[in-house]
Design an enzyme around this catalytic site. Structure first.
Site, short mmCIF file in Angstrom:
data_model
loop_
_atom_site.label_atom_id
_atom_site.label_comp_id
_atom_site.label_asym_id
_atom_site.label_seq_id
_atom_site.Cartn_x
_atom_site.Cartn_y
_atom_site.Cartn_z
N TRP A 235 -39.77 4.72 -9.66
CA TRP A 235 -40.40 5.85 -8.96
C TRP A 235 -40.64 7.01 -9.92
CZ3 TRP A 235 -37.43 10.05 -5.96
CH2 TRP A 235 -36.22 10.37 -6.60
N ASP A 236 -40.05 6.95 -11.10
CA ASP A 236 -40.24 7.99 -12.12
C ASP A 236 -41.73 8.28 -12.31
OD1 ASP A 236 -37.75 6.62 -12.38
OD2 ASP A 236 -37.46 7.48 -14.37
N GLU B 257 -27.95 7.76 -6.98
CA GLU B 257 -27.45 6.38 -7.16
C GLU B 257 -25.95 6.30 -7.40
OE1 GLU B 257 -29.99 5.12 -10.30
OE2 GLU B 257 -31.66 4.67 -8.97
N LYS C 18 -25.59 12.18 -8.33
CA LYS C 18 -26.18 11.94 -9.65
C LYS C 18 -27.42 12.82 -9.86
CE LYS C 18 -27.95 7.99 -12.31
NZ LYS C 18 -28.27 6.56 -12.21
N GLN C 19 -28.14 13.08 -8.79
CA GLN C 19 -29.38 13.86 -8.88
C GLN C 19 -29.79 14.32 -7.49
OE1 GLN C 19 -30.97 9.93 -10.05
NE2 GLN C 19 -32.92 10.77 -9.43
#
Ligand code: IFM
Length: 714
Positions: free
Chosen positions: A323-324, A465, A576-577
Site C-alpha cells: 500500500w506504500d 502491524e 508501529k505507525q
C-alpha cells in the site's frame, strides 16, 4: 540545495551510501557502488518488471548484469580504495540532473599518484542509455590502462538469476545477452567505449564479461578521458532486445551533449515537481532528495509495473509493492505527474483478474488485492521468514493472509486520481471497475454478528502491524465502508454520465439489486464505535492491552518490537505507525477537529515513531498540523526527513524507504501548506514552521498547472 555530498569514505556505511547515491531514470536504477568495486559492496542494477522466481519470497527483481565495471591501472597498479592511500575524496549526487560524481586523489602502493574523477548517469532522455565518464590526471610519467566491461555474474545475495545467451562484437560494440533462469526474460547490454576520442582497441571476449581495454602513455598533469556508453533493453520492451540496446548507442555523440540532454530532461521533471522551502536547508534537501528518489523509480513508459517499497534502490522487500505506493507515493504523482499516476493505477487494473482469483480462493467475491504484489498480481508475501534477532527461528508473516485494507487503499487512490485530475475517460474505462470490484470483496468479507446486529471484520491486521489477528480494526472497517459508499455513488455517476459502461459493469460484476441492497446494509450496520469523548479504539480490546510509557524507555536504538518481542509487543498498546490517525487523515472531512485532537493526543505518545515504521512520522506530522501543533509537526517531519539520509533505523542499505519519501511531500503540501481539494477547486490553509520563510510548489488540478507560493507572516 540541490546536492547530496559525502567528503569521506567510510566502508562501515558503504551500503547505506550505495542506496543514497542510487541513480536511475524510471526504467532502471543502479546503486551507488564504485565502478572498480569494493569488498562488502551491494552492487546492483534493478530494471522495472524484471522479476525471477526465488525461494521463500516467490519472486524478486533480478539484479541485472552489471554495466558499471571500469578498472584504472597506473603503471599496471590497479586503482581501488582498499589499497594504497586515499588522499582526497568527494562523492556528490546532483539531484537537479541525476549525475553522480566521485573525485578521488589516490596514491598507489608503489607511490603512483593520480586524480580520478568518475561521473555517471542513467539517461532520462533515452531510458535505454547509460553513460559513464572517467577522467584520470596522472601525477607521474608512465602508462595508464583502462579496462571497461560488462558482467553477467551478478546475484541477489547469493542467488544467481542469469544464464548467458551469447556475447559478440557487433559494429564496434560489445553485446551481452542474458536470460533469467525461470521467467525467461531476455536482457541485452550493448557497450561502446572511447578514450581520447578513439574506440578502445582491445576486445577481451571473456565469457560473461566482455571487456574493452587500452593502455596509453601517461604524462604528468595531462588528463585522459574514458567514456563508456551502455545500451540496455529487455524482451519486455520488444521482441528484439539486442536491437534496442544497440540502437540506444546510435544516438550518442559526446558525453557533454548527452549530459546536456539529461539536464534538459530533468529540468522538465523539476518544473512540475519541485518544492521550494526557504529558511530551512535540511527540509529543502530532504524534500528534493525524496522527490529525486520517487522520480528515478517512477515508470514513465511502462504501465505494467509498480514501485516497490524500496523503489529500485536495494534488495529490501525484493521489489515487491505494498500500500506504500497508493497511499504514500501516489498522491505525489497524482498532483505533480498525472501520467505517471495513471501508469501505476493501470498496473493494478491489469491485475484485477489475479485479485479476483485471490478473493475466490479465500471464499469471497470481488477483487482482493495482494498485500505484496510483483509481476503477476498474485500474493507474494513470504509466509515464513527468519526471526530478526535469532535467524535459526522462523516467524510466520500474516500480512499476506489478513492485512485486507490494501484493497480499499487502492480504491481510495483511484478515487483521488479521478477527483484531482478529472480524467473521466480513464475512470469510466478502468478506475470505476476497481472501486466496484473491491467493494464487492468487502461486502462478501464482512461478517454478520447477530448479537450486536452489525457487520464486522474479524482476524485482520490494520496499518499498525505490531498487532496481529485483531477484530474490528477501525481503519479497516471504516475504509471498507468508505469503499462500499463510494462504489454506490460511482454507480450512480456512471448511470448519469456513462450509461453504457454502467450496464456493462453491472452485468460483468453481477451487481444485481439484491447485491446492492446488501452493500447498503453493510454500510449502515458496520461496527464503528466512537467513545463519547471522541476517542476511537484502534481495534476491539485495544484499550485493555498493557499501557507502556514509551518515553520512559529512551534512550534506545531499537524498535519496541525488538525490545518486547513480537508476542510481547502485541500485548501492549504500542503502535508501529499511525492507524486511527491514518484513517482520520484519509477521511479528514468526515471527522471533527475535536475527534482528531483527542485521538492525536492519545495515540501519539504510544506510537513507536523513531524506530517503528518509517511510514509513521510523516502522517503524524500532518495530524499535528491539523491540530495546530506546528512545532510538534515539524519534529515529526524531521524524523521522516532523517529516515534515509541519516539511516535512523539502520536498514537504509536495503533501499530507500519510498513511502516515507512520499510522506515527506504530503506532510509539506497537505500538512504545512494545508492543501485541500474538492469538486469546487482547491484551498490552502498555511501553517508553516516558524523558521520557514517561504514554501512554494506546483501541482496540477483538473489538467491545469497551479502554483502555490506562501510567505511566512509570523
Ligand atoms: O507497507 C509497509 C507496512 O505498512 C509497514 N511494514 C513495512 C511495509 C513496507 O514498507
Amino acid at each position: 540545495m540541490w546536492t547530496i555530498t559525502e567528503t569521506t569514505f567510510d566502508p562501515a556505511h558503504q551500503n547505506h551510501r550505495e542506496t543514497i547515491f542510487t541513480t536511475g531514470n524510471g526504467y532502471l536504477s543502479t546503486r551507488g557502488a564504485f565502478e572498480e568495486g569494493y569488498p562488502g559492496e551491494q552492487r546492483a542494477t534493478f530494471v522495472h518488471g524484471v522479476f525471477d522466481d526465488a525461494p521463500i519470497v516467490f519472486t524478486e527483481l533480478a539484479n541485472a548484469p552489471d554495466w558499471l565495471p571500469v578498472q584504472v591501472l597506473l603503471d599496471g597498479e590497479r586503482f581501488n580504495l582498499a589499497d594504497g592511500r586515499l588522499e582526497a575524496y568527494e562523492r556528490q549526487l546532483d539531484l537537479s540532473c541525476g549525475l553522480l560524481t566521485r573525485r578521488v586523489r589516490w596514491s598507489s602502493p608503489q607511490g603512483r599518484r593520480a586524480e580520478i574523477v568518475f561521473e555517471r548517469f542513467a539517461s532520462l532522455a533515452n531510458p535505454h542509455l547509460l553513460a559513464l565518464r572517467c577522467v584520470v590526471t596522472p601525477d607521474f610519467d608512465g602508462s595508464l590502462s583502462f579496462q571497461a566491461g560488462l558482467n553477467l555474474f551478478m546475484d541477489n545475495e547469493g542467488l544467481a538469476h542469469w544464464r548467458l545467451v551469447d556475447q559478440a562484437l557487433k559494429n564496434g560494440a560489445a553485446l551481452l545477452r542474458a536470460r533469467t533462469r525461470r521467467t525467461g526474460i531476455e536482457l541485452a547490454l550493448a557497450m561502446r567505449c572511447q578514450a581520447g576520442g578513439e574506440d578502445l582497441p582491445e576486445f577481451w571476449d571473456v565469457r560473461g564479461c566482455p571487456t574493452f581495454a587500452v593502455t596509453l602513455p601517461a604524462r604528468r598533469g595531462q588528463p585522459i578521458e574514458l567514456v563508456k556508453w551502455v545500451g540496455i533493453a529487455t524482451s519486455r520492451d520488444g521482441a528484439d532486445a539486442p536491437g534496442l540496446a544497440l540502437a540506444a548507442l546510435q544516438e550518442v555523440d559526446s558525453f557533454a551533449s548527452a549530459l546536456e540532454r539529461q539536464r534538459q530532461a530533468w529540468a522538465q521533471e523539476w518544473a512540475r515537481c519541485d518544492v521550494v522551502v526557504e529558511g530551512d536547508e535540511i527540509a529543502q534537501q530532504a524534500l528534493r532528495f525524496s522527490l529525486y528518489h520517487l522520480l528515478i523509480a517512477a515508470p514513465r513508459q511502462d504501465d505494467r509495473v509498480n514501485i516497490g517499497a524500496k523503489s529500485l534502490s536495494g534488495f529490501g522487500y525484493r521489489g515487491h509493492s505494498f500500500w506504500d505506493t497508493e497511499t504514500f507515493m501516489l498522491p505525489v504523482f497524482i498532483f505533480t505527474s498525472p501520467h505517471i499516476a495513471r501508469n501505476l493505477l493501470n498496473y493494478r487494473y491489469q491485475r484485477l483478474a489475479a485479485a479476483r482469483a485471490r478473493a475466490l480462493a479465500h471464499g469471497f467475491e470481488g477483487a482482493q488485492f495482494p498485500w505484496e504484489s510483483a509481476d503477476s498480481g498474485e500474493e507474494v508475501t513470504p509466509t515464513w521468514v527468519p526471526h530478526f534477532s535469532d535467524p535459526t527461528r522462523l516467524v510466520r508473516i500474516w500480512t499476506g493472509d489478513i492485512e485486507i485494507h490494501i484493497s480499499a487503499d487502492i480504491a481510495y487512490a483511484v478515487h483521488l486520481y479521478w477527483k484531482v485530475t478529472g480524467d473521466d475517460d480513464w475512470f469510466i474505462e478502468r478506475g470505476a471497475e476497481i472501486i466496484l470490484d473491491t467493494a464487492k470483496f468487502f461486502a462478501s468479507r464482512a461478517e454478520w454478528n447477530p448479537e450486536r446486529q452489525c457487520y464486522e471484520y474479524r482476524d485482520v491486521i490494520g496499518p499498525d502491524e505490531y498487532h496481529e489477528h485483531v477484530d474490528n480494526n477501525f481503519f479497516t472497517n471504516r475504509m471498507a465502508q468508505w469503499n462500499l459508499q463510494t462504489a454506490l455513488s460511482v454507480l450512480d455517476w456512471l448511470h448519469r454520465h456513462a450509461p453504457h459502461q454502467a450496464s456493462r459493469l453491472i452485468e460483468r460484476l453481477d451487481l444485481n439489486a439484491e447485491r446492492l441492497e446488501k452493500w447498503k446494509d453493510v454500510i449502515q450496520r458496520m461496527f464503528l464505535p466512537i467513545g463519547d469523548d471522541g476517542l476511537i479504539e484502534q481495534f476491539e480490546g485495544y484499550f485493555q492491552r498493557r499501557d507502556v510509557n514509551l518515553a520512559a524507555l529512551e534512550p534506545r536504538s531499537v524498535s519496541a518490537q525488538v525490545l518486547f518481542g513480537i508476542e510481547g509487543c502485541n500485548e501492549t498498546q504500542v503502535l508501529k505507525q499511525a492507524d486511527v490517525l491514518m484513517l482520520l487523515y484519509l477521511l479528514r472531512s468526515e471527522y471533527s477537529d475535536a475527534i482528531l485532537r483527542v485521538n492525536y493526543d492519545y495515540y501519539t505518545p504510544r506510537t513507536d515513531l523513531t524506530y517503528g515504521s518509517s511510514l509513521g512520522p510523516s502522517i503524524q506530522a500532518i495530524a499535528a498540523c491539523e491540530t495546530g501543533k506546528i512545532e510538534e509537526a515539524y519534529q515529526h517531519f524531521i524524523q521522516a526527513a532523517r529516515a534515509d539520509l541519516h539511516d535512523v533505523r539502520g536498514n537504509a542499505g536495503d533501499g530507500i524507504h519510498a513511502a516515507s519519501a512520499g510522506g515527506i511531500w504530503q506532510a509539506t503540501v497537505f500538512g504545512f501548506a494545508g492543501l485541500k481539494v474538492s469538486d469546487e477547486g482547491w484551498t490552502v490553509s498555511p501553517r508553516l514552521p516558524a523558521h520557514w520563510k517561504r514554501l512554494a510548489f506546483r501541482f496540477y488540478y483538473r489538467g491545469e498547472p497551479q502554483c502555490v507560493d506562501l510567505r511566512n507572516e509570523r
